[in-house]
Design a protein around this motif. Structure first.
Motif, PDB file in Angstrom:
ATOM      1  N   ASN A  12       0.818  -1.217   0.000  1.00 46.17           N
ATOM      2  CA  ASN A  12       0.000   0.000   0.000  1.00 46.17           C
ATOM      3  C   ASN A  12       0.851   1.267   0.000  1.00 46.17           C
ATOM      4  N   GLN A  14       3.036   2.436   2.066  1.00 41.16           N
ATOM      5  CA  GLN A  14       3.046   3.160   3.330  1.00 41.16           C
ATOM      6  C   GLN A  14       4.238   2.701   4.161  1.00 41.16           C
ATOM      7  N   PRO A  91      -3.299   0.089   6.410  1.00 38.54           N
ATOM      8  CA  PRO A  91      -4.206  -0.631   5.521  1.00 38.54           C
ATOM      9  C   PRO A  91      -4.987  -1.740   6.233  1.00 38.54           C
ATOM     10  N   ALA A  95      -8.445   3.199   8.215  1.00 37.14           N
ATOM     11  CA  ALA A  95      -8.134   3.777   6.900  1.00 37.14           C
ATOM     12  C   ALA A  95      -8.300   2.732   5.800  1.00 37.14           C
ATOM     13  N   GLY A  96      -7.921   1.500   6.081  1.00 37.72           N
ATOM     14  CA  GLY A  96      -8.077   0.425   5.106  1.00 37.72           C
ATOM     15  C   GLY A  96      -9.532   0.092   4.853  1.00 37.72           C
ATOM     16  N   GLN A  97     -10.370   0.176   5.896  1.00 34.73           N
ATOM     17  CA  GLN A  97     -11.801  -0.077   5.722  1.00 34.73           C
ATOM     18  C   GLN A  97     -12.446   1.012   4.879  1.00 34.73           C
ATOM     19  N   GLN A  98     -12.016   2.253   5.079  1.00 39.77           N
ATOM     20  CA  GLN A  98     -12.583   3.365   4.322  1.00 39.77           C
ATOM     21  C   GLN A  98     -12.228   3.281   2.837  1.00 39.77           C
ATOM     22  N   SER A  99     -11.036   2.778   2.539  1.00 38.49           N
ATOM     23  CA  SER A  99     -10.609   2.687   1.135  1.00 38.49           C
ATOM     24  C   SER A  99     -11.013   1.363   0.495  1.00 38.49           C
ATOM     25  N   ASN A 101      -9.859  -1.666   1.330  1.00 35.50           N
ATOM     26  CA  ASN A 101      -8.727  -2.587   1.292  1.00 35.50           C
ATOM     27  C   ASN A 101      -9.144  -3.941   1.874  1.00 35.50           C
TER      28      ASN A 101
END
Length: 178
Positions: A12, A14, A91, A95-99, A101
């Protein structure tokens, strides 16, 4: 387990957080050190103090890694909320849930893996400490055997020489005239 987290952050694009990276690096180095000392056990016996010192260094590295990951110890993985902790799961978390992932689909699994890594870190502290003590005592045993062999070879030389020439109690040699 830690490599799974590191891989997720790398894929990702990061930076891997310190609490994962320290344990990952200490574990990888620890595995190679352990394999090296097992493969070259005869060398490890000769340099047991060095092995004990390096094992103590690994104890310190694992203490640091467990300290970095300490916040996961009190988390409830059955009711884990990724944003509940003061550190980011990137991720794997909120943040990963929002995108969208796929790594963040099951936050309970991620929490359980971090808790397991925390527990393995604690076990590594104990095992490296025990091997450090064992290596130190191995050095002590080698030193004792070396001293015994030195005394044994020295006294045997003295034994051969004393059987040919007897000394009197005054310390002078007896002179025999034939």
């Amino acid at each position: 387990m830690q490599s799974w987290f590191v891989d997720g952050f790398v894929k990702n694009n990061q930076l891997t957080p310190t609490y994962i990276l320290v344990l990952f690096i200490a574990s990888v180095l620890g595995v190679f050190w352990t394999l090296d000392t097992l493969i070259r056990l005869s060398n490890a016996k000769r340099s047991a103090r060095f092995v004990a010192f390096v094992d103590l260094c690994f104890v310190g590295a694992f203490i640091a890694s467990v300290y970095q990951l300490r916040r996961i110890a009190n988390s409830d993985c059955g009711n884990f909320r990724p944003d509940a902790l003061n550190f980011t799961l990137g991720p794997f978390g909120f943040a990963g849930q929002q995108s969208g992932n796929p790594l963040a689909r099951n936050p309970g699994k991620n929490c359980a893996m971090l808790k397991t890594s925390f527990a393995f870190g604690i076990m590594n502290i104990g095992s490296f400490f025990v091997t450090s003590i064992l290596a130190y005592f191995m050095h002590q045993d080698e030193e004792k055997e070396y001293e015994k062999s030195r005394r044994g070879s020295h006294s045997s030389r003295r034994g051969h020489s004393s059987s040919r020439h007897r000394r009197s109690s005054s310390g002078r040699q007896n002179v025999y005239n034939v």
